[in-house]
Design a protein around this motif. Structure first.
Motif, PDB file in Angstrom:
ATOM      1  N   PHE A   8      37.729  89.826  74.726  1.00 38.19           N
ATOM      2  CA  PHE A   8      36.315  89.947  74.374  1.00 38.19           C
ATOM      3  C   PHE A   8      36.001  88.940  73.266  1.00 38.19           C
ATOM      4  O   PHE A   8      36.855  88.654  72.415  1.00 38.19           O
ATOM      5  CB  PHE A   8      35.992  91.362  73.880  1.00 38.19           C
ATOM      6  N   GLY A   9      34.793  88.426  73.280  1.00 39.17           N
ATOM      7  CA  GLY A   9      34.424  87.497  72.223  1.00 39.17           C
ATOM      8  C   GLY A   9      32.955  87.177  72.260  1.00 39.17           C
ATOM      9  O   GLY A   9      32.200  87.677  73.110  1.00 39.17           O
ATOM     10  N   PHE A  10      32.539  86.334  71.317  1.00 41.90           N
ATOM     11  CA  PHE A  10      31.148  85.897  71.301  1.00 41.90           C
ATOM     12  C   PHE A  10      31.010  84.604  70.503  1.00 41.90           C
ATOM     13  O   PHE A  10      31.837  84.270  69.656  1.00 41.90           O
ATOM     14  CB  PHE A  10      30.228  86.974  70.716  1.00 41.90           C
ATOM     15  N   ASN A  11      29.948  83.891  70.826  1.00 39.14           N
ATOM     16  CA  ASN A  11      29.526  82.708  70.082  1.00 39.14           C
ATOM     17  C   ASN A  11      28.147  82.956  69.508  1.00 39.14           C
ATOM     18  O   ASN A  11      27.277  83.523  70.173  1.00 39.14           O
ATOM     19  CB  ASN A  11      29.495  81.480  70.996  1.00 39.14           C
ATOM     20  N   PHE A  12      27.958  82.531  68.264  1.00 41.63           N
ATOM     21  CA  PHE A  12      26.632  82.544  67.645  1.00 41.63           C
ATOM     22  C   PHE A  12      26.370  81.153  67.089  1.00 41.63           C
ATOM     23  O   PHE A  12      27.153  80.651  66.278  1.00 41.63           O
ATOM     24  CB  PHE A  12      26.537  83.591  66.533  1.00 41.63           C
ATOM     25  N   THR A  13      25.307  80.530  67.555  1.00 43.65           N
ATOM     26  CA  THR A  13      24.952  79.170  67.132  1.00 43.65           C
ATOM     27  C   THR A  13      23.544  79.154  66.564  1.00 43.65           C
ATOM     28  O   THR A  13      22.616  79.709  67.165  1.00 43.65           O
ATOM     29  CB  THR A  13      25.030  78.196  68.323  1.00 43.65           C
ATOM     30  N   TRP A  14      23.409  78.498  65.417  1.00 45.86           N
ATOM     31  CA  TRP A  14      22.100  78.337  64.775  1.00 45.86           C
ATOM     32  C   TRP A  14      21.894  76.859  64.476  1.00 45.86           C
ATOM     33  O   TRP A  14      22.683  76.251  63.759  1.00 45.86           O
ATOM     34  CB  TRP A  14      22.035  79.154  63.489  1.00 45.86           C
ATOM     35  N   ILE A  15      20.851  76.274  65.060  1.00 45.83           N
ATOM     36  CA  ILE A  15      20.489  74.868  64.819  1.00 45.83           C
ATOM     37  C   ILE A  15      19.056  74.860  64.303  1.00 45.83           C
ATOM     38  O   ILE A  15      18.103  74.806  65.088  1.00 45.83           O
ATOM     39  CB  ILE A  15      20.627  74.020  66.090  1.00 45.83           C
ATOM     40  N   PRO A  16      18.861  74.940  62.991  1.00 52.35           N
ATOM     41  CA  PRO A  16      17.516  75.077  62.459  1.00 52.35           C
ATOM     42  C   PRO A  16      16.681  73.807  62.508  1.00 52.35           C
ATOM     43  O   PRO A  16      15.452  73.872  62.479  1.00 52.35           O
ATOM     44  CB  PRO A  16      17.757  75.505  61.005  1.00 52.35           C
ATOM     45  N   ASN A  17      17.328  72.643  62.576  1.00 48.70           N
ATOM     46  CA  ASN A  17      16.601  71.379  62.517  1.00 48.70           C
ATOM     47  C   ASN A  17      17.476  70.251  63.059  1.00 48.70           C
ATOM     48  O   ASN A  17      18.568  70.492  63.593  1.00 48.70           O
ATOM     49  CB  ASN A  17      16.162  71.081  61.076  1.00 48.70           C
ATOM     50  N   ASP A  18      17.011  69.015  62.887  1.00 52.07           N
ATOM     51  CA  ASP A  18      17.715  67.847  63.410  1.00 52.07           C
ATOM     52  C   ASP A  18      19.008  67.531  62.674  1.00 52.07           C
ATOM     53  O   ASP A  18      19.835  66.773  63.192  1.00 52.07           O
ATOM     54  CB  ASP A  18      16.814  66.606  63.339  1.00 52.07           C
ATOM     55  N   TYR A  19      19.185  68.058  61.484  1.00 53.92           N
ATOM     56  CA  TYR A  19      20.288  67.568  60.667  1.00 53.92           C
ATOM     57  C   TYR A  19      21.337  68.627  60.316  1.00 53.92           C
ATOM     58  O   TYR A  19      22.254  68.335  59.547  1.00 53.92           O
ATOM     59  CB  TYR A  19      19.754  66.929  59.376  1.00 53.92           C
ATOM     60  N   MET A  20      21.262  69.841  60.888  1.00 56.74           N
ATOM     61  CA  MET A  20      22.270  70.840  60.558  1.00 56.74           C
ATOM     62  C   MET A  20      22.571  71.736  61.751  1.00 56.74           C
ATOM     63  O   MET A  20      21.702  72.017  62.575  1.00 56.74           O
ATOM     64  CB  MET A  20      21.837  71.699  59.365  1.00 56.74           C
ATOM     65  N   LYS A  21      23.832  72.193  61.811  1.00 56.20           N
ATOM     66  CA  LYS A  21      24.262  73.137  62.834  1.00 56.20           C
ATOM     67  C   LYS A  21      25.309  74.053  62.234  1.00 56.20           C
ATOM     68  O   LYS A  21      26.224  73.602  61.542  1.00 56.20           O
ATOM     69  CB  LYS A  21      24.857  72.395  64.037  1.00 56.20           C
ATOM     70  N   LEU A  22      25.184  75.352  62.502  1.00 59.61           N
ATOM     71  CA  LEU A  22      26.162  76.352  62.083  1.00 59.61           C
ATOM     72  C   LEU A  22      26.552  77.177  63.305  1.00 59.61           C
ATOM     73  O   LEU A  22      25.686  77.565  64.101  1.00 59.61           O
ATOM     74  CB  LEU A  22      25.576  77.271  61.005  1.00 59.61           C
ATOM     75  N   LEU A  23      27.849  77.447  63.452  1.00 62.90           N
ATOM     76  CA  LEU A  23      28.276  78.269  64.571  1.00 62.90           C
ATOM     77  C   LEU A  23      29.534  79.043  64.221  1.00 62.90           C
ATOM     78  O   LEU A  23      30.317  78.636  63.358  1.00 62.90           O
ATOM     79  CB  LEU A  23      28.530  77.423  65.821  1.00 62.90           C
ATOM     80  N   THR A  24      29.683  80.175  64.884  1.00 59.67           N
ATOM     81  CA  THR A  24      30.893  80.984  64.749  1.00 59.67           C
ATOM     82  C   THR A  24      31.306  81.471  66.123  1.00 59.67           C
ATOM     83  O   THR A  24      30.468  81.817  66.969  1.00 59.67           O
ATOM     84  CB  THR A  24      30.676  82.171  63.797  1.00 59.67           C
ATOM     85  N   ASN A  25      32.624  81.454  66.395  1.00 60.88           N
ATOM     86  CA  ASN A  25      33.205  81.972  67.625  1.00 60.88           C
ATOM     87  C   ASN A  25      34.263  82.999  67.250  1.00 60.88           C
ATOM     88  O   ASN A  25      35.107  82.722  66.380  1.00 60.88           O
ATOM     89  CB  ASN A  25      33.864  80.847  68.431  1.00 60.88           C
TER      90      ASN A  25
END
Length: 452
Positions: free
Chosen positions: A228-245
């Protein structure tokens, strides 16, 4: 005059209503308009050259020449999923396929030919449970799944099949990565999943994706419980990305009481952007940190002892990339560290040091001279690399890279190789011969990466 004003107001209102109706009927596309072409582990094209209503094809080609200064006599690369052979021009990967759509139904199929069709599946020991040679069944597919799209929020996709993994940040497709030889963090984490995923886009900037899969880089299941697992991705704008798996499963064959947990987390930041500059046109970095462990059935996550040894995975990698001359050239430098007591995620060396599962004890391996992977066996490693890319257009990359890798135990192929005294598999092994494993290697890589 009054009638003319009233008519003008009515026409304006009708125009606004029609525009609103048109806007609401337009499909919402997640991350639309956000520049992700600079992301490490992402397609650097801004669009495909192919246009189609029902099918958009995709072609990827990866050819490399690499030279190890250890110069093994059998020309074999050890401990890498990117390369297979030393001092030879090799077709590492050829992927053909594309995306199919009809109404809300969709599918993606990508084939896999070249050395990676052998190098990557070899790390899946679940194929030895049961029949039907799953490694051969799936070997020539990198992605093959189908699903249905639900028009809710910015979309919900329900898919089943064979997927690429996000754990480790790096993409399985080399044209999407800043570096060719992945750091230990990515190279020792999954490249594929087999199962079911649901992609949920509650807003333009967020993706939440739960998984039910067979296991950790496994075509089949190691035990009776799925992963079991999941990905969460947040890309608020052109210059940043945060993700967790994040992942939870039982991936020690025949030991259902041993549980595995893994958390993979990345931050990408573009901190300089002058796309039309003939000097430095863009600068960005990626930072990834992983924490994982196994516990139960004779091992524990941390603080183990001789009777109950520790099994954990701690790693990090950092890369900084600078683009020049209106993004026609790029320079990347970075590296990473890893510790993995128990070696439960370490890529086993190739050749006579390569393990096969021991039916009488699934926690161990057997072979002519197997690389030890007993509970608690120590393994620490670090790597660093730098490369220069020439990017004449968005479909092709020419890359020259230098990488140095080091391990706390003999691990990489030395001058004597890992096959036989003369490097041929047909040569009988003398009683005193052993694979020549050493603690470090320095390597030059020249690669041509094409995508259309």
């Amino acid at each position: 005059m009054m009638q003319r004003h009233i008519l003008t107001i009515i026409c304006s209102a009708a125009s606004i209503i029609a525009q609103a109706q048109q806007d609401t009927s337009k499909p919402k596309i997640p991350f639309e308009g956000i520049d992700m072409t600079w992301h490490n582990g992402n397609d650097r094209r801004d669009s495909s050259v192919f246009k189609g209503v029902y099918f958009i094809p995709s072609i990827l080609l990866d050819v490399n020449y690499n030279y190890s200064f250890n110069n093994p006599i059998d020309n074999t690369v050890v401990g890498s999923t990117a390369m297979a052979r030393h001092n030879e021009v090799q077709l590492s990967a050829l992927h053909l396929g594309g995306d199919f759509t009809y109404l809300n139904a969709h599918a993606r199929v990508m084939t896999q030919f070249g050395t990676r069709s052998t190098v990557v599946p070899r790390n899946d020991l679940s194929i030895y449970r049961g029949q039907y040679h799953l490694d051969d069944v799936y070997r020539y597919l990198s992605e093959a799944y189908a699903g249905y799209h639900i028009d809710k929020w910015y979309g919900i996709n329900i898919d089943a099949g064979l997927f690429m993994s996000y754990i480790g940040l790096n993409s399985y497709y080399q044209p999407e990565n800043w570096e060719y030889q992945a750091s230990f963090t990515s190279d020792n984490t999954p490249w594929f999943f087999n199962g079911i995923r649901i992609q949920i886009f509650p807003s333009k900037h967020i993706k939440f994706e739960p998984w039910i899969i067979n296991g950790w880089q496994s075509y089949g299941k190691f035990n009776s419980m799925p992963g079991f697992g999941f990905n969460f991705t947040w890309i608020p704008n052109d210059y940043m990305k945060l993700l967790t798996n994040n992942y939870y499963g039982t991936d020690a064959g025949g030991i259902p009481g041993r549980k595995r947990f893994h958390s993979d987390n990345s931050w990408l930041l573009r901190y300089y952007n002058r796309p039309n500059s003939s000097g430095i046109s863009k600068m960005a970095f990626s930072l990834t940190g992983d924490l994982g462990f196994e516990t139960g059935a004779g091992v524990k996550a941390f603080g183990g002892d001789a009777n109950t040894p520790s099994q954990n995975f701690l790693s990090a990698m950092f890369y900084n990339r600078t683009w020049f001359a209106k993004n026609k050239f790029a320079w990347t430098i970075g590296g990473g560290v890893m510790t993995n007591p128990g070696r439960y995620l370490v890529l086993y060396p190739t050749g006579q040091a390569s393990p096969l599962p021991n039916p009488s004890n699934p926690t161990q391996t057997e072979g002519a001279f197997p690389f030890s992977a007993n509970p608690g066996d120590p393994f620490n490693g670090w790597d660093a690399s730098t490369n220069l890319d020439y990017l004449p257009n968005q479909s092709i990359t020419f890359r020259l890279e230098f990488v140095t890798r080091h391990a706390s135990v003999p691990y990489f192929a030395g001058r004597g190789g890992v096959t036989s005294p003369d490097g041929y598999t047909t040569t009988p092994l003398p009683p005193n011969w052993r694979p020549d494993l050493v603690k470090s290697e320095n390597r030059l890589i020249l690669a041509m990466l094409f995508r259309l």
